[in-house]
Scaffold this motif. Structure first.
Motif, PDB file in Angstrom:
ATOM      1  N   LYS A 114       0.808  -1.212   0.000  1.00  0.00           N
ATOM      2  CA  LYS A 114       0.000   0.000   0.000  1.00  0.00           C
ATOM      3  C   LYS A 114       0.844   1.266   0.000  1.00  0.00           C
ATOM      4  N   ASP A 115       2.124   1.146   0.426  1.00  0.00           N
ATOM      5  CA  ASP A 115       2.965   2.335   0.463  1.00  0.00           C
ATOM      6  C   ASP A 115       3.755   2.539  -0.830  1.00  0.00           C
ATOM      7  N   ASN A 116       3.591   1.654  -1.796  1.00  0.00           N
ATOM      8  CA  ASN A 116       4.294   1.775  -3.083  1.00  0.00           C
ATOM      9  C   ASN A 116       3.338   2.427  -4.090  1.00  0.00           C
ATOM     10  N   SER A 117       3.241   3.761  -4.025  1.00  0.00           N
ATOM     11  CA  SER A 117       2.272   4.488  -4.852  1.00  0.00           C
ATOM     12  C   SER A 117       2.550   4.351  -6.341  1.00  0.00           C
ATOM     13  N   ARG A 118       3.847   4.294  -6.705  1.00  0.00           N
ATOM     14  CA  ARG A 118       4.185   4.201  -8.132  1.00  0.00           C
ATOM     15  C   ARG A 118       3.718   2.864  -8.716  1.00  0.00           C
ATOM     16  N   VAL A 131       0.928   2.110 -11.643  1.00  0.00           N
ATOM     17  CA  VAL A 131       1.207   1.303 -12.846  1.00  0.00           C
ATOM     18  C   VAL A 131       0.166   0.192 -12.995  1.00  0.00           C
ATOM     19  N   VAL A 132      -0.142  -0.491 -11.898  1.00  0.00           N
ATOM     20  CA  VAL A 132      -1.123  -1.571 -11.946  1.00  0.00           C
ATOM     21  C   VAL A 132      -2.504  -1.031 -12.313  1.00  0.00           C
ATOM     22  N   GLN A 133      -2.861   0.138 -11.754  1.00  0.00           N
ATOM     23  CA  GLN A 133      -4.168   0.731 -12.043  1.00  0.00           C
ATOM     24  C   GLN A 133      -4.282   1.121 -13.521  1.00  0.00           C
TER      25      GLN A 133
END
Length: 508
Positions: free
Chosen positions: A320-324, A328-330
């Motif tokens: 959850k803390d890996n916003s990048r 990318v997944v979104q």
């Protein structure tokens, strides 16, 4: 004055009055319509029998439209501006305007428009009374034409041209399509070289013979006989009459026939010109393309479903803390959804072409379906506000999934083709025995010429095609779904001023 039975009921009026009024209106020899000024675009909510007779349209093709649909391509008539100003000011007006019947025939209409006001003085409806004054206009034009004394000169020149056998034959021989000239008894007078090459015959095999006797009666084709013996004697030209026939020597042919009866003086009196276009290869290419779309769509669906599942699985394990990585997944998920939608549309096109598009009818809340569809689209388009106005109050019997697809496609297109605009408007209304849905954008707009083709399969407007990606199948699918529900879908647009896409659906 009561406008319809529902309003009469709501006001507690006499239920016997309205039928008498409608009976009186239907007895009038003048065309009469009533429009509802309280609804967007002032749509027609009633038309009498004389209006249908004058225009050639049936009631279900009239209700829900604005009166301007009768002007077809002629949108710059001065009378239109006079009408628009009178409607805006709530005034009575009488104009003479050029209109077109359903079959495309022009007629002159003397139109009188009068407003109806409620107790507050607000204009709620307009009554339009029209009379066909084409005969008078034609007489005026004929007098003007005769005063200029040009008719004699034109007739002489036309006669000289038609009597020039060498000139006519050169035209016939130059045309790339197969061309046959017949006499009134359907005997062949001449054929061009293209006909001889395509059907592998000689002039001696054709000239002077009955068309149906050619090639040991190979040309005794039921569709061709129907056209020449039944349709053509009405003196109306026959255009794009498709015939499929298996010739013994040259194989199966798909032919597009155009026939005109030409009545001339002198040696060329009462000729029939028959143009034959060989579209065998074109139809074969279209079938191969449809087969490819069907196969490719099905083959793409399986691996895409697997990839979509993998993306959903990856989402569960992304920190959850890996916003990048989350972003990318979104984005990957969004593109997969876009590809999935495209494949579904291609499959729908394939089903439509093969006549296998299934419509599953059931009763559902039409207003709720529209609201749910808007909420779904609004969730992923927060930069554009979708404003819904009006209701139908109808429990509609139809295919909710496919109709939601139509609504979603029209709204998504409105957002897509009006970049930079932060609002589109959606309108719902109930008109007599139909419901109407409209979506208005403030984007590029569509020219009159492109409006005629915008619902064709794979057609895209040239200027828009260069700016925004797409395949041109969404509107085609929408129109086919609406047709399956016995409804009508149309567009009203001006370049640079946006577009209004609307459809109406009949109620049982």
């Amino acid at each position: 004055m009561a406008i319809n039975e529902q309003e009469n009921h709501n006001r507690g009026g006499n239920h016997e009055v309205t039928p008498l009024i409608y009976a009186a209106l239907d007895a009038s020899s003048s065309g009469i319509i009533i429009t509802d000024n309280r609804l967007p675009d002032n749509p027609i909510i009633y038309s009498n029998k004389a209006f249908e007779k004058i225009t050639g349209y049936e009631a279900n093709e009239i209700i829900g439209h604005n009166c301007r649909f009768l002007q077809a391509d002629e949108r710059r008539q001065e009378a239109r501006e006079i009408i628009r100003e009178a409607v805006d000011k709530g005034m009575h007006v009488t104009v003479e305007i050029r209109n077109y019947r359903k079959n495309g025939d022009l007629f002159w209409n003397e139109l009188s428009i009068s407003p109806l006001r409620n107790e507050k003085g607000e204009v709620t409806h307009f009554i339009g009374v029209q009379n066909d004054i084409t005969a008078r206009k034609n007489a005026e034009e004929k007098l003007s034409f005769e005063r200029q004394r040009m008719e004699k000169v034109i007739l002489e020149r036309t006669e000289n041209l038609r009597n020039n056998e060498e000139y006519l034959n050169s035209i016939i021989q130059t045309i790339r399509e197969s061309l046959v000239v017949l006499d009134p008894n359907l005997n062949v007078l001449t054929v061009n070289q293209s006909f001889l090459r395509t059907f592998k015959v000689t002039k001696s095999d054709t000239i002077g013979k009955l068309l149906f006797d050619l090639g040991n009666r190979q040309w005794d084709i039921e569709g061709l006989r129907t056209m020449l013996e039944t349709v053509l004697p009405t003196s109306n030209p026959v255009l794009d009459f498709e015939v499929e026939h298996d010739f013994p020597y040259i194989g199966k042919k798909n032919m597009l026939l155009n026939a005109h009866r030409v009545e001339l003086e002198g040696d060329y009196k009462d000729r029939i010109l028959l143009a034959i276009e060989d579209i065998t290869e074109r139809r074969a290419i279209e079938k191969r393309k449809d087969d490819f779309l069907s196969i490719a769509s099905h083959e793409l669906k399986t691996p895409l479903t697997a990839v979509k599942g993998y993306i959903q699985l990856i989402k569960r394990f992304v920190p959850k803390d890996n916003s990048r990585l989350i972003d990318v997944v979104q984005k990957s998920d969004t593109q997969i959804e876009r590809l999935n939608k495209l494949i579904v549309e291609l499959l729908d096109v394939s089903k439509i072409q093969s006549g296998k598009l299934d419509i599953h009818r059931g009763e559902f809340d039409f207003d709720k379906m529209v609201k749910d569809t808007i909420e779904h689209i609004q969730f992923s388009n927060d930069e554009c506000n979708i404003v819904l106005e009006g209701t139908t109050g109808v429990m509609y019997e139809g295919d909710e999934s496919h109709l939601s697809q139509v609504v979603g496609n029209l709204i998504s297109n409105a957002i897509k083709y009006s970049p930079g605009n932060n609002q589109i408007n959606v309108y719902l209304s109930s008109l007599m025995n139909r419901i109407k849905f409209s979506v208005r954008d403030y984007g590029f707009g569509i020219s009159i010429e492109d409006q005629k083709k915008v619902f064709d399969r794979f057609y895209r407007v040239g200027e828009i095609r260069e700016k925004i990606a797409g395949m041109g199948i969404g509107l085609y699918i929408c129109e086919q779904i609406i047709k399956q529900h016995d409804g009508n879908l149309w567009v009203d647009s001006e370049l640079g001023k946006g577009s209004i896409f609307s459809f109406t659906l009949p109620l049982k």
